[in-house]
Design a protein around this motif. Structure first.
Motif, PDB file in Angstrom:
ATOM      1  N   LEU A 281      22.234   5.634  88.233  1.00  0.00           N
ATOM      2  CA  LEU A 281      21.897   6.961  88.727  1.00  0.00           C
ATOM      3  C   LEU A 281      21.917   7.987  87.603  1.00  0.00           C
ATOM      4  N   ARG A 284      18.650   7.954  85.897  1.00  0.00           N
ATOM      5  CA  ARG A 284      17.644   8.666  86.683  1.00  0.00           C
ATOM      6  C   ARG A 284      17.800  10.175  86.548  1.00  0.00           C
ATOM      7  N   THR A 360      21.670  15.076  93.442  1.00  0.00           N
ATOM      8  CA  THR A 360      22.080  13.891  92.687  1.00  0.00           C
ATOM      9  C   THR A 360      23.255  14.214  91.772  1.00  0.00           C
ATOM     10  N   GLU A 394      19.457   6.609  94.051  1.00  0.00           N
ATOM     11  CA  GLU A 394      18.705   6.073  92.919  1.00  0.00           C
ATOM     12  C   GLU A 394      17.327   5.596  93.357  1.00  0.00           C
TER      13      GLU A 394
END
Length: 792
Positions: A281, A284, A360, A394
């Protein structure tokens, strides 16, 4: 750290969690908020009384309550406990986070005087809407999330700008020291007055405020204990139950057949899994930050290119004669529209990506804080849910999210070569070259034919022509001598047009184009469709006279337009994302919606035409090209489901603007009582929201108990009766009467859903991962509509 704040707030009260408890669904609630949203159930309807009376209803049926029965946004703000007729309705309201909750009947008493929850009580999670029945322990049966409390404490302490004296009565001054024994911050005056360095206080240790704050953070917290044995600490972990247990639980045999592992080993294993998930993650998130920089640079580049292009355009237009001035303003307007469109697309993408990145980042920071905790049992209580959330987040970044939706270039070039007498034709051209325009194509009459209500046309370039051709444009009139419209653009030299009117005469023509321009039209070809669907294939007798007789149509047939090139080419439906999108869409819609006058000779239409003869049998499937990326297709694009918990929209391949059309959708899978929606929509309907949320769709959404009609986010006509696995939903679009009607299991559902429909409509469905449907087309009109149409 600010992005993590939403992870630390209760979905009911909107404030930081206070004494949070963990629900079986892995979500958290303040203990006081959980007490406030309890719903008492009748004693006669409890699971115990049902088992005592021999009821066949299982505990699973009792627990799996319908979320739409408990509360619904379509129910004017009122809800009732689902499944119990005697339960009184309770007004519901919304929390600061927008979650609909049930308030208590009276203000809650102080914590010391608060009575225990009723023996039979139901608690609905405000986030996932899962309903839970409490046992005799009530809320004490849910474990306390001490790990979350620790994260909140550190977060709140970290937000404090400066430590203040705790003994100043007015305007507290900045603290100078902290006493570790008293656990109090003092400014210099208060320290001399309240904490003199003599007597017993002389042995107290005074430290700087920052060091005192760190010592507070590192102070040991109470170790979480077993919910069943409050005096026992957690020492083992049950793999099947996914929860920490104590030795006394094991001795009592509650987990005798389960796999049990050491608490410390499972703690380290789950920490390792969460750390590995965070690594992906984190990559990303890094890519998203770089992508945002790229998008912001694109905004600047678009603005610079726009300014440069406008300056060039103004300079060219000012060099022309006064007759160009009016046209210049029009061209500037087009450039500005293109500029605004590009900026809007990029800014919308920036906004969308920023929101997702904030979410996120907040999840990442929260997970990192959780990893820092030294409470194995508390960590294991939430680690599975966090790992799933990290993986899901993700996955959301991996579906083309980090690809720009717009280019920075303005593919427009002003050609100032035409003569002054051609000033009214001044327009933008792309990549102008000096090669000549193509010659007009030649229609190959021996290969042109009609079959029922379809027509096949074939053409070729002149034999001696050496000019390069990039493609052809086929135009067709409306079958009534009206204006020609483009129906095919592509490189192929043969095309079949289906779905025309029966017993009608159409005119067709073709032209070629390349980078230089467009050729003149070919000769006009006149096509006659068959009188009925039983006709055999007919080869057109040529030459066909251009004079046409007046057409009389006693019944309207379908005017759907399915373009099927005989060789791999691009029909209208394959050109939706090309540069011809706007012109072809408007051309097709105009072609299909051009009116035809039906003679009724003074007789009411319903008495003149048999409703069964009006049906245009249309065979079609779902369209992967226009569907949302989360839609999953199977069974030759006749069966669809979704891999997202959110509603996603998929359209049919065929659009309708006239006639009577009926299709059905069978429910192959229906889990957890979702709300699929069925109906019709425009081609530019929102694909990432429930059907009917915008003004481009007309739909019926339905659960297992009832249905509603929805258009432009307006809910109407709540009707009892829902769907289950194996049910059939019918959609009847009558564009002769301009109405839309729905049915469930061949019985009409509610009144006529929508009226005064006009334009081009595509069959549409919205669903999530809990639903799978199969499309059935080419069906006759159901009996309920046939009998209603036969009434005088």
């Amino acid at each position: 750290m600010e992005e993590m704040e939403e992870e630390l707030k209760c979905p009911v009260c909107g404030s930081f969690y206070r004494e949070p408890i963990i629900l079986p669904c892995s979500h958290n609630l303040c203990q006081a908020c959980a007490r406030n949203i309890l719903v008492q159930t009748p004693e006669s309807e409890s699971p115990q009384s049902r088992r005592a009376s021999g009821s066949a209803v299982s505990d699973y049926d009792y627990l799996d309550l319908d979320k739409m029965s408990l509360y619904s946004e379509a129910d004017s703000g009122y809800g009732s406990y689902g499944g119990f007729a005697s339960a009184p309705t309770t007004p519901c309201q919304k929390s600061p986070n927008g979650v609909r909750v049930f308030p208590p009947a009276a203000p809650p008493p102080p914590a010391a005087l608060a009575p225990p929850p009723p023996r039979n009580a139901c608690l609905t999670c405000p986030q996932c809407h899962r309903s839970l029945v409490l046992d005799e322990r009530g809320l004490r049966g849910f474990p306390r999330n001490r790990l979350l409390e620790g994260v909140i404490d550190r977060y709140q302490q970290g937000r404090a700008a400066a430590l203040r004296c705790q003994l100043c009565e007015k305007a507290p001054k900045e603290a100078a020291v902290m006493c570790e024994q008293c656990d109090v911050f003092y400014c210099d005056p208060c320290r001399l007055r309240c904490h003199p360095p003599r007597g017993p206080l002389a042995k107290h240790r005074l430290v700087p405020p920052a060091q005192g704050r760190v010592s507070r953070r590192l102070s040991p917290r109470k170790i979480s204990t077993c919910t069943d044995h409050e005096l026992e600490n957690h020492s083992m972990y049950c793999v099947q139950c996914k929860s920490p247990v104590c030795y006394q639980c094991l001795e009592e045999g509650k987990h005798s057949s389960h796999e049990v592992k050491a608490l410390g080993a499972m703690w380290k294993l789950h920490k390792s899994q969460l750390s590995q998930a965070l690594n992906g993650l984190s990559d990303r998130a890094k890519e998203a930050k770089e992508f945002l920089v790229q998008l912001r640079n694109m905004v600047q580049q678009i603005q610079e290119n726009s300014v440069e292009f406008e300056a060039c355009l103004v300079a060219q237009c000012d060099a022309l004669i006064d007759a160009l001035n009016r046209r210049k303003a029009q061209l500037l307007s087009r450039v500005n529209k293109e500029h605004e469109h590009k900026l809007k697309v990029v800014r919308d993408q920036i906004s969308h990506c920023t929101v997702k990145l904030r979410q996120t980042t907040g999840l990442m920071e929260y997970c990192l804080e959780v990893i820092k905790e030294n409470d194995p049992s508390g960590f294991l209580q939430i680690s599975d849910a966090l790992i799933r959330r990290v993986h899901l987040t993700e996955d959301q970044w991996g579906k083309g999210t980090l690809t720009p939706r717009m280019t920075t270039d303005f593919d427009l070039n002003l050609d100032n070569a035409p003569l002054l007498q051609s000033i009214h034709q001044l327009d933008f051209v792309q990549m102008k070259v000096s090669s000549p325009v193509p010659a007009p194509p030649i229609l190959q009459l021996e290969e042109c034919c009609t079959h029922n209500n379809s027509a096949t046309l074939s053409w070729k370039q002149p034999p001696l022509s050496t000019v390069q051709v990039e493609g052809y444009i086929l135009e067709l009139d409306d079958g009534n001598g009206g204006q020609f419209r483009e129906v095919y653009v592509g490189k192929e030299t043969m095309c079949t047009v289906d779905g025309l009117h029966f017993n009608s005469t159409y005119s067709a023509r073709v032209k070629a184009f390349n980078k230089t321009g467009v050729s003149p039209y070919s000769k006009t070809l006149v096509l006659q469709t068959s009188e009925d669907t039983q006709s055999e294939e007919q080869t057109l007798p040529f030459p066909v006279p251009l004079e046409r007789s007046q057409l009389r149509r006693m019944s309207p047939f379908s005017s759907t337009l399915n373009l099927q090139p005989s060789f791999p080419g691009r029909s209208y439906f394959e050109l939706r994302s090309s540069a011809h999108q706007l012109s072809l869409h408007s051309s097709l819609q105009s072609l299909n919606s051009a009116g035809c006058n039906f003679e009724t000779q003074g007789t009411p239409y319903s008495q003149l035409v048999d409703i069964k003869k009006m049906v245009a049998v249309a065979w079609f499937s779902f369209d992967p090209a226009s569907a949302h990326a989360d839609i999953i297709f199977s069974n030759d694009n006749l069966t669809v489901t979704c891999n997202s918990y959110d509603d996603r929209v998929v359209l049919g391949k065929t659009g309708f603007s006239k006639g009577l059309h009926y299709w059905e959708l069978s429910i192959d899978r229906y889990d957890n009582h979702p709300d699929p929606a069925f109906g019709v929509a425009r081609i530019d309907v929102l694909k990432d929201a429930m059907l009917g949320k915008d003004d481009k769709a007309w739909a019926m959404y339905v659960d297992n108990n009832r249905s509603w009609f929805m258009h432009n986010n307006s809910h109407t006509n709540r009707t009892e009766g829902g769907i289950t696995k194996g049910a059939t939903v019918g959609v009847l679009l009558d564009l002769t009467r301009r109405t839309l009607t729905f049915s469930i299991n061949e019985d009409q559902q509610g009144p006529v859903a929508f009226e005064n429909l006009e334009g081009l409509f595509f069959p549409a469905v919205s669903l999530n991962r809990n639903v799978q449907v199969t499309l059935h087309t080419g069906l006759p009109v159901p009996e309920f509509y046939t009998s209603r149409s036969a009434m005088p």
